[in-house]
Design a protein around this motif. Structure first.
Motif, mmCIF file in Angstrom:
data_model
loop_
_atom_site.group_PDB
_atom_site.id
_atom_site.type_symbol
_atom_site.label_atom_id
_atom_site.label_comp_id
_atom_site.label_asym_id
_atom_site.label_seq_id
_atom_site.Cartn_x
_atom_site.Cartn_y
_atom_site.Cartn_z
ATOM 1 N N TYR A 43 0.817 -1.218 0.000
ATOM 2 C CA TYR A 43 0.000 0.000 0.000
ATOM 3 C C TYR A 43 0.851 1.269 0.000
ATOM 4 C CZ TYR A 43 -3.369 -3.492 1.409
ATOM 5 O OH TYR A 43 -4.147 -4.626 1.460
ATOM 6 N N ALA A 44 2.134 1.126 0.283
ATOM 7 C CA ALA A 44 3.020 2.283 0.432
ATOM 8 C C ALA A 44 3.654 2.678 -0.898
ATOM 9 C CB ALA A 44 4.108 1.965 1.457
ATOM 10 N N ILE A 45 4.105 3.915 -0.938
ATOM 11 C CA ILE A 45 4.885 4.437 -2.057
ATOM 12 C C ILE A 45 6.331 4.449 -1.584
ATOM 13 C CG2 ILE A 45 5.225 6.366 -3.632
ATOM 14 C CD1 ILE A 45 2.103 6.722 -1.917
ATOM 15 N N HIS A 46 7.199 3.749 -2.295
ATOM 16 C CA HIS A 46 8.588 3.559 -1.885
ATOM 17 C C HIS A 46 9.509 4.455 -2.710
ATOM 18 C CE1 HIS A 46 7.383 -0.030 0.390
ATOM 19 N NE2 HIS A 46 6.513 -0.180 -0.586
ATOM 20 N N PHE A 47 10.409 5.151 -2.009
ATOM 21 C CA PHE A 47 11.378 6.055 -2.625
ATOM 22 C C PHE A 47 12.779 5.520 -2.355
ATOM 23 C CE2 PHE A 47 7.621 8.382 -1.619
ATOM 24 C CZ PHE A 47 7.484 9.376 -2.573
ATOM 25 N N VAL A 48 13.645 5.553 -3.375
ATOM 26 C CA VAL A 48 15.035 5.152 -3.201
ATOM 27 C C VAL A 48 15.929 6.205 -3.842
ATOM 28 C CG1 VAL A 48 16.807 3.403 -3.668
ATOM 29 C CG2 VAL A 48 14.460 2.691 -3.169
ATOM 30 N N LEU A 49 16.915 6.668 -3.072
ATOM 31 C CA LEU A 49 17.898 7.632 -3.569
ATOM 32 C C LEU A 49 19.133 6.856 -4.025
ATOM 33 C CD1 LEU A 49 18.840 11.030 -2.106
ATOM 34 C CD2 LEU A 49 20.643 9.432 -2.669
ATOM 35 N N TYR A 50 19.547 7.143 -5.250
ATOM 36 C CA TYR A 50 20.714 6.493 -5.852
ATOM 37 C C TYR A 50 21.832 7.504 -6.035
ATOM 38 C CZ TYR A 50 17.550 2.683 -7.196
ATOM 39 O OH TYR A 50 16.658 1.647 -7.183
ATOM 40 N N LEU A 51 23.040 7.099 -5.686
ATOM 41 C CA LEU A 51 24.255 7.863 -5.986
ATOM 42 C C LEU A 51 25.079 7.005 -6.941
ATOM 43 C CD1 LEU A 51 25.594 9.322 -2.611
ATOM 44 C CD2 LEU A 51 24.470 10.533 -4.473
ATOM 45 N N ALA A 52 25.311 7.518 -8.144
ATOM 46 C CA ALA A 52 26.060 6.766 -9.154
ATOM 47 C C ALA A 52 25.502 5.345 -9.276
ATOM 48 C CB ALA A 52 27.543 6.748 -8.826
ATOM 49 N N ASP A 53 24.200 5.238 -9.396
ATOM 50 C CA ASP A 53 23.487 3.971 -9.580
ATOM 51 C C ASP A 53 23.545 3.034 -8.379
ATOM 52 O OD1 ASP A 53 22.493 4.632 -12.099
ATOM 53 O OD2 ASP A 53 24.363 4.028 -13.050
ATOM 54 N N LYS A 54 24.014 3.516 -7.224
ATOM 55 C CA LYS A 54 24.020 2.699 -6.003
ATOM 56 C C LYS A 54 22.894 3.192 -5.091
ATOM 57 C CE LYS A 54 26.759 1.363 -1.969
ATOM 58 N NZ LYS A 54 26.290 0.007 -1.907
ATOM 59 N N PRO A 55 21.975 2.296 -4.710
ATOM 60 C CA PRO A 55 20.909 2.698 -3.788
ATOM 61 C C PRO A 55 21.479 2.904 -2.384
ATOM 62 C CG PRO A 55 20.724 0.366 -4.346
ATOM 63 C CD PRO A 55 21.869 0.910 -5.139
ATOM 64 N N VAL A 56 21.301 4.114 -1.825
ATOM 65 C CA VAL A 56 21.921 4.439 -0.535
ATOM 66 C C VAL A 56 20.945 4.966 0.522
ATOM 67 C CG1 VAL A 56 24.179 4.829 -1.594
ATOM 68 C CG2 VAL A 56 22.625 6.754 -1.255
ATOM 69 N N ALA A 57 19.734 5.333 0.132
ATOM 70 C CA ALA A 57 18.759 5.861 1.090
ATOM 71 C C ALA A 57 17.359 5.488 0.628
ATOM 72 C CB ALA A 57 18.883 7.374 1.221
ATOM 73 N N THR A 58 16.448 5.363 1.592
ATOM 74 C CA THR A 58 15.073 5.021 1.256
ATOM 75 C C THR A 58 14.111 5.619 2.265
ATOM 76 O OG1 THR A 58 13.605 3.201 0.649
ATOM 77 C CG2 THR A 58 15.036 2.833 2.558
ATOM 78 N N VAL A 59 12.864 5.739 1.852
ATOM 79 C CA VAL A 59 11.758 6.145 2.712
ATOM 80 C C VAL A 59 10.484 5.656 2.033
ATOM 81 C CG1 VAL A 59 11.318 8.437 1.695
ATOM 82 C CG2 VAL A 59 10.849 8.050 4.122
ATOM 83 N N ARG A 60 9.434 5.487 2.824
ATOM 84 C CA ARG A 60 8.146 5.156 2.204
ATOM 85 C C ARG A 60 7.074 6.069 2.760
ATOM 86 N NH1 ARG A 60 6.085 -0.704 4.718
ATOM 87 N NH2 ARG A 60 5.136 0.205 6.584
ATOM 88 N N LEU A 61 6.047 6.293 1.953
ATOM 89 C CA LEU A 61 4.868 7.049 2.359
ATOM 90 C C LEU A 61 3.675 6.108 2.315
ATOM 91 C CD1 LEU A 61 5.257 10.406 0.384
ATOM 92 C CD2 LEU A 61 5.691 10.012 2.814
ATOM 93 N N LEU A 62 2.935 6.072 3.405
ATOM 94 C CA LEU A 62 1.745 5.234 3.488
ATOM 95 C C LEU A 62 0.528 6.145 3.567
ATOM 96 C CD1 LEU A 62 0.531 2.369 3.852
ATOM 97 C CD2 LEU A 62 0.734 2.750 6.327
ATOM 98 N N PRO A 63 -0.349 6.114 2.556
ATOM 99 C CA PRO A 63 -1.565 6.929 2.637
ATOM 100 C C PRO A 63 -2.440 6.483 3.810
ATOM 101 C CG PRO A 63 -1.171 6.193 0.382
ATOM 102 C CD PRO A 63 -0.228 5.421 1.268
ATOM 103 N N LEU A 64 -2.869 7.449 4.620
ATOM 104 C CA LEU A 64 -3.753 7.171 5.752
ATOM 105 C C LEU A 64 -5.207 7.454 5.391
ATOM 106 C CD1 LEU A 64 -1.608 8.754 8.613
ATOM 107 C CD2 LEU A 64 -1.776 6.328 7.982
ATOM 108 N N ASN A 65 -5.395 8.484 4.569
ATOM 109 C CA ASN A 65 -6.710 8.875 4.066
ATOM 110 C C ASN A 65 -6.462 9.789 2.870
ATOM 111 O OD1 ASN A 65 -6.304 11.589 5.132
ATOM 112 N ND2 ASN A 65 -6.782 10.715 7.154
ATOM 113 N N ASP A 66 -7.457 10.552 2.440
ATOM 114 C CA ASP A 66 -7.308 11.395 1.249
ATOM 115 C C ASP A 66 -6.392 12.592 1.447
ATOM 116 O OD1 ASP A 66 -8.971 9.712 -0.128
ATOM 117 O OD2 ASP A 66 -10.752 10.983 0.065
ATOM 118 N N THR A 67 -6.096 12.954 2.700
ATOM 119 C CA THR A 67 -5.312 14.170 2.937
ATOM 120 C C THR A 67 -4.023 13.934 3.708
ATOM 121 O OG1 THR A 67 -6.522 14.687 4.971
ATOM 122 C CG2 THR A 67 -7.386 15.623 2.902
ATOM 123 N N GLU A 68 -3.863 12.746 4.318
ATOM 124 C CA GLU A 68 -2.704 12.503 5.176
ATOM 125 C C GLU A 68 -1.927 11.252 4.759
ATOM 126 O OE1 GLU A 68 -4.254 14.228 9.433
ATOM 127 O OE2 GLU A 68 -4.726 12.148 8.958
#
Length: 143
Positions: A43-68
């Motif tokens: 259900y989450a939206i996953h973000f990955v930050l790449y430096l020179a094609d190496k994944p080094v950081a991540t975070v996810r956003l989980l929708p709680l409702n239409d505004t949060e």
């Protein structure tokens, strides 16, 4: 540097996110794999930050409702900390949230990360609580 986004739990982007999270949360912080990988992955939206094609950081956003949304699983590999990458990926997630017309992001910050989130405009509220045997505090930010 680039940040890629996915909702597809079969994608290479998602698999890179899980690898980072396992390194940071499971290996470094001793969170169990059962606590780390939860029922919200699909259900989450996953973000990955790449430096020179190496994944080094991540975070996810989980929708709680239409505004949060709830910001979760923010992690930067140990060798890449202190380079502002955590702030960079959170700003990208916030930009995405605004573009999708969300109004607020909530999160449960580890106490050791509270000041980091405050610098990004998040405000703490409520009592300190334990999650995976780690002290946390609720925080939120209006977009």
């Amino acid at each position: 540097m680039k940040v890629l986004v996915t909702k597809d739990t079969m994608s290479d982007i998602y698999l890179a996110a899980v690898k980072i999270r396992q390194q940071v949360f499971v290996k470094e912080q001793h969170v169990t794999i059962e606590e780390e990988i939860d029922q919200n992955e699909a259900y989450a939206i996953h973000f990955v930050l790449y430096l020179a094609d190496k994944p080094v950081a991540t975070v996810r956003l989980l929708p709680l409702n239409d505004t949060e949304l709830k910001l979760q699983r923010m992690a930067v590999l140990k060798d890449y900390r202190g380079q502002n990458l955590g702030a960079t990926i959170i700003r990208e997630a916030e930009k995405f949230a605004r573009e999708q017309h969300f109004k607020k992001i909530k999160l449960d910050a580890q106490l050791t990360a509270q000041k980091f989130y405050e610098k990004l405009g998040y405000q703490a509220f409520g009592e300190i609580f334990q999650d995976a045997r780690i002290d946390h505090i609720h925080m939120e930010k209006e977009l």
